[in-house]
Design a protein around this motif. Structure first.
Motif, PDB file in Angstrom:
ATOM      1  N   THR A 149      47.383  61.097  -9.083  1.00 19.68           N
ATOM      2  CA  THR A 149      46.257  60.150 -10.307  1.00 19.68           C
ATOM      3  C   THR A 149      46.213  59.250  -9.012  1.00 19.68           C
ATOM      4  N   HIS A 150      46.013  59.728  -7.436  1.00 15.86           N
ATOM      5  CA  HIS A 150      44.974  58.620  -6.790  1.00 15.86           C
ATOM      6  C   HIS A 150      44.022  60.273  -5.785  1.00 15.86           C
ATOM      7  N   THR A 151      43.361  59.312  -5.107  1.00 17.62           N
ATOM      8  CA  THR A 151      43.397  60.999  -4.277  1.00 17.62           C
ATOM      9  C   THR A 151      44.368  60.696  -2.488  1.00 17.62           C
ATOM     10  N   SER A 152      44.974  60.089  -2.680  1.00 16.18           N
ATOM     11  CA  SER A 152      45.729  60.218  -1.575  1.00 16.18           C
ATOM     12  C   SER A 152      46.812  61.666  -1.164  1.00 16.18           C
ATOM     13  N   PRO A 153      47.258  62.365  -2.358  1.00 20.62           N
ATOM     14  CA  PRO A 153      47.685  63.558  -2.053  1.00 20.62           C
ATOM     15  C   PRO A 153      46.766  64.162  -1.183  1.00 20.62           C
ATOM     16  N   MET A 154      45.452  64.298  -1.067  1.00 19.45           N
ATOM     17  CA  MET A 154      44.737  64.641   0.369  1.00 19.45           C
ATOM     18  C   MET A 154      45.292  64.855   2.010  1.00 19.45           C
ATOM     19  N   GLN A 155      45.845  62.740   1.264  1.00 15.80           N
ATOM     20  CA  GLN A 155      46.538  62.963   3.320  1.00 15.80           C
ATOM     21  C   GLN A 155      47.087  63.521   3.408  1.00 15.80           C
ATOM     22  N   ALA A 156      48.403  64.124   2.381  1.00 13.91           N
ATOM     23  CA  ALA A 156      49.041  65.095   2.436  1.00 13.91           C
ATOM     24  C   ALA A 156      48.486  66.250   2.469  1.00 13.91           C
ATOM     25  N   TYR A 176      43.151  60.389 -12.623  1.00 10.98           N
ATOM     26  CA  TYR A 176      43.371  60.382 -13.913  1.00 10.98           C
ATOM     27  C   TYR A 176      44.306  59.558 -14.167  1.00 10.98           C
ATOM     28  N   ARG A 177      44.481  58.217 -14.927  1.00 14.04           N
ATOM     29  CA  ARG A 177      45.695  57.662 -15.443  1.00 14.04           C
ATOM     30  C   ARG A 177      45.505  57.346 -16.597  1.00 14.04           C
ATOM     31  N   SER A 178      46.991  57.208 -17.262  1.00 12.33           N
ATOM     32  CA  SER A 178      46.903  56.973 -18.744  1.00 12.33           C
ATOM     33  C   SER A 178      46.647  55.243 -18.785  1.00 12.33           C
ATOM     34  N   ASN A 188      37.052  57.544 -10.053  1.00 13.15           N
ATOM     35  CA  ASN A 188      36.885  57.883  -9.160  1.00 13.15           C
ATOM     36  C   ASN A 188      37.032  57.167  -8.014  1.00 13.15           C
ATOM     37  N   GLN A 189      37.741  58.082  -6.504  1.00 17.37           N
ATOM     38  CA  GLN A 189      37.892  57.112  -5.353  1.00 17.37           C
ATOM     39  C   GLN A 189      37.613  57.283  -4.268  1.00 17.37           C
ATOM     40  N   ILE A 190      37.749  56.588  -3.596  1.00 15.39           N
ATOM     41  CA  ILE A 190      37.331  56.892  -2.313  1.00 15.39           C
ATOM     42  C   ILE A 190      39.084  56.552  -1.598  1.00 15.39           C
ATOM     43  N   GLU A 191      39.428  57.927  -1.063  1.00 14.47           N
ATOM     44  CA  GLU A 191      39.961  57.427   0.106  1.00 14.47           C
ATOM     45  C   GLU A 191      39.769  57.870   1.302  1.00 14.47           C
ATOM     46  N   GLY A 192      40.454  57.529   2.180  1.00 14.55           N
ATOM     47  CA  GLY A 192      40.146  57.217   4.036  1.00 14.55           C
ATOM     48  C   GLY A 192      41.794  57.676   4.847  1.00 14.55           C
ATOM     49  N   PRO A 216      53.987  53.073  -1.130  1.00 11.95           N
ATOM     50  CA  PRO A 216      55.451  53.667  -0.758  1.00 11.95           C
ATOM     51  C   PRO A 216      54.388  54.382   0.466  1.00 11.95           C
ATOM     52  N   PHE A 217      53.537  54.541   0.795  1.00 11.52           N
ATOM     53  CA  PHE A 217      53.098  55.977   1.990  1.00 11.52           C
ATOM     54  C   PHE A 217      52.796  55.193   2.731  1.00 11.52           C
ATOM     55  N   THR A 218      52.204  53.568   2.904  1.00 11.90           N
ATOM     56  CA  THR A 218      52.051  52.790   4.040  1.00 11.90           C
ATOM     57  C   THR A 218      53.041  51.806   4.375  1.00 11.90           C
ATOM     58  N   LEU A 266      40.615  46.882  -2.293  1.00 10.65           N
ATOM     59  CA  LEU A 266      41.084  48.077  -1.934  1.00 10.65           C
ATOM     60  C   LEU A 266      42.500  47.979  -2.023  1.00 10.65           C
ATOM     61  N   GLY A 267      43.478  49.535  -1.462  1.00 15.50           N
ATOM     62  CA  GLY A 267      44.755  49.383  -0.723  1.00 15.50           C
ATOM     63  C   GLY A 267      45.179  50.156   0.396  1.00 15.50           C
ATOM     64  N   SER A 268      45.773  49.537   1.650  1.00 13.26           N
ATOM     65  CA  SER A 268      45.317  49.781   1.942  1.00 13.26           C
ATOM     66  C   SER A 268      47.069  49.804   3.379  1.00 13.26           C
ATOM     67  N   GLY A 269      46.948  50.026   4.828  1.00 11.84           N
ATOM     68  CA  GLY A 269      48.326  50.352   5.129  1.00 11.84           C
ATOM     69  C   GLY A 269      48.128  51.157   6.012  1.00 11.84           C
ATOM     70  N   ALA A 326      45.506  54.527   6.302  1.00  9.50           N
ATOM     71  CA  ALA A 326      45.418  54.865   5.516  1.00  9.50           C
ATOM     72  C   ALA A 326      44.101  54.115   4.330  1.00  9.50           C
ATOM     73  N   PHE A 327      43.292  54.139   3.580  1.00  6.83           N
ATOM     74  CA  PHE A 327      43.400  53.332   2.226  1.00  6.83           C
ATOM     75  C   PHE A 327      42.408  54.192   1.535  1.00  6.83           C
ATOM     76  N   GLY A 328      42.206  53.109   0.143  1.00  3.33           N
ATOM     77  CA  GLY A 328      41.733  53.714  -0.963  1.00  3.33           C
ATOM     78  C   GLY A 328      41.624  52.862  -2.020  1.00  3.33           C
ATOM     79  N   PHE A 329      40.269  52.655  -2.546  1.00  2.00           N
ATOM     80  CA  PHE A 329      40.413  52.403  -3.663  1.00  2.00           C
ATOM     81  C   PHE A 329      39.062  52.931  -4.944  1.00  2.00           C
TER      82      PHE A 329
HETATM   83  N1  PHE Z   1      46.746  55.353  -3.405  1.00  2.00           N
HETATM   84  C1  PHE Z   1      46.102  53.816  -3.815  1.00  2.00           C
HETATM   85  C2  PHE Z   1      46.172  53.650  -5.301  1.00  2.00           C
HETATM   86  O1  PHE Z   1      45.391  54.668  -6.232  1.00  2.00           O
HETATM   87  C3  PHE Z   1      45.665  53.113  -2.815  1.00  2.00           C
HETATM   88  C4  PHE Z   1      45.836  53.090  -1.248  1.00  2.00           C
HETATM   89  C5  PHE Z   1      45.484  54.475  -0.679  1.00  2.00           C
HETATM   90  C6  PHE Z   1      46.754  52.242  -0.942  1.00  2.00           C
HETATM   91  C7  PHE Z   1      45.474  55.166   0.703  1.00  2.00           C
HETATM   92  C8  PHE Z   1      47.153  52.634   0.725  1.00  2.00           C
HETATM   93  C9  PHE Z   1      46.987  53.676   0.981  1.00  2.00           C
HETATM   94  O2  PHE Z   1      46.002  52.638  -5.117  1.00  2.00           O
END
Ligand code: PHE
Length: 340
Positions: free
Chosen positions: A170-177, A196-198, A209-213, A251-253, A283-286, A307-310
């Motif tokens: 549902t996001h690229t954040s699993p790559m953080q883990a 992917y999201r409904s 498409n997202q980009i995670e940092g 939840p992860f930041t 973007l979301g981050s923390g 981390a951040f994602g958008f």
């Molecule tokens: N994964 C979050 C989203 O899909 C974005 C995010 C990434 C937030 C990393 C905080 C840190 O909206």
């Protein structure tokens, strides 16, 4: 025999004259000079000629043969030249003709242009690029990111489940883990990819498409996150783009911040697109939640990170003024051409 020779020479010359092609000429040559040709037959008759006449008759035969041969050679040469000229004429290329098939040169898709631009910016900050699976384990997509099975935050994302333990990420954040569980810090990585999201309307698509940092090291603070993201936004949009950091929740930041930039349409005055606020959320981050560090096997008293994602689509729509997300997927050349 003399008359016969004269007749053969006469016939040979007149038939050679009539031959219009090298192929026809070849038939004539065979007819008169070939193994079963007229001259060979005459030569055989020489055996029956009385001995004293042989030298003279022999000379006659030879001279007839030479006459025919030289006529044939001349004719063959003329035919060869004619045929070559005809071929050259038919194959002639008029280099002054205007070309009929103008090929159009391809161009990068606007999403690829934006993605490359973002990667370029972060590589100058020392980030490397990684990619991960789109069919992802619940474990990485949720659990290691501090979203256990019955956590209310699961409702934040409209998840496509493959089976009980597998989702379309549902996001690229699993790559953080995935990265934190396998790579010892320092970590500076950028992760582009499909998610992917409904969800389906003018600004949302079920695939996007997202980009995670992710940056993990000793003594990383919220100040680092602000500095890096401000520099990024100024490079991506313009130097006078204002950046606003707003408290949020993921939840992860912890803490979590959402980043807004001055509205690309009205320049901050307030308009319909920014709903009068002058800002757009991008973007979301923390700061990486210490619980996540722990779940991934890193010691939170030693390491910290941000981390951040958008969404790339959203950035492309803002930068290029694209009104509907579907325009990015329809591949209408009239639309795509404008980004060349
Ligand atoms: N994964 C979050 C989203 O899909 C974005 C995010 C990434 C937030 C990393 C905080 C840190 O909206």
């Amino acid at each position: 025999m003399k008359e016969e020779l004269a007749k053969i020479v006469q016939d040979a010359l007149s038939e050679a004259k009539k031959a219009g092609t090298l192929a026809e000429m070849n038939d004539v040559r065979v007819k008169f000079l070939g193994k079963n040709g007229a001259m060979t037959a005459v030569l055989k008759q020489l055996n029956n000629v009385p001995k004293e006449q042989k030298p003279e008759m022999g000379k006659l035969v030879n001279s007839a043969r030479e006459q025919i041969e030289s006529a044939f050679i001349g004719k063959e040469k003329a035919l060869r030249e004619a045929e070559l000229n005809a071929r050259l004429m038919s194959e002639r290329i008029d280099v002054t003709l205007p070309s009929s098939d103008k090929r159009t040169i391809g161009a990068l898709h606007p999403l690829t242009i934006i993605k490359n631009e973002i990667i370029d910016i972060f590589t100058t900050f020392g980030f490397s690029v990684a990619e991960g699976p789109e069919v992802e384990l619940d474990y990485y997509n949720f659990q290691l990111l501090n979203i256990p099975k019955d956590h209310p935050a699961r409702d934040m994302a409209d998840t496509f489940y493959v089976d009980e333990n597998t989702v379309l990420r549902t996001h690229t954040s699993p790559m953080q883990a995935r990265i934190m569980t396998t790579t010892p810090p320092p970590i500076r990585v950028l992760v582009p990819g499909k998610v992917y999201r409904s969800d389906d309307d003018a600004s949302h698509s079920p695939i996007f498409n997202q980009i995670e940092g992710l940056c993990v090291d000793k003594k990383i603070t919220l100040g680092d996150l602000k500095g890096v993201l401000t520099a990024f936004v100024e490079k991506l949009f313009s130097r006078n783009t204002k950046v606003r950091f707003r408290p949020s929740y993921f939840p992860f930041t912890e803490p979590s911040v959402e980043v807004d930039v001055t509205c690309t349409i009205c320049g901050g005055k307030g308009c319909r697109v920014c709903k009068g606020t002058g800002f757009l959320e991008i973007l979301g981050s923390g700061i990486v939640n210490p619980k996540v560090l722990e779940l991934c096997g890193l010691d939170p008293s030693e390491y910290s990170g941000f981390a951040f994602g958008f969404g790339i689509e959203r950035i492309a729509m803002l930068k290029f003024g694209i009104p509907h997300i579907k325009m990015l997927y329809e591949n209408d050349v009239r639309f795509l051409k404008q980004f060349r």
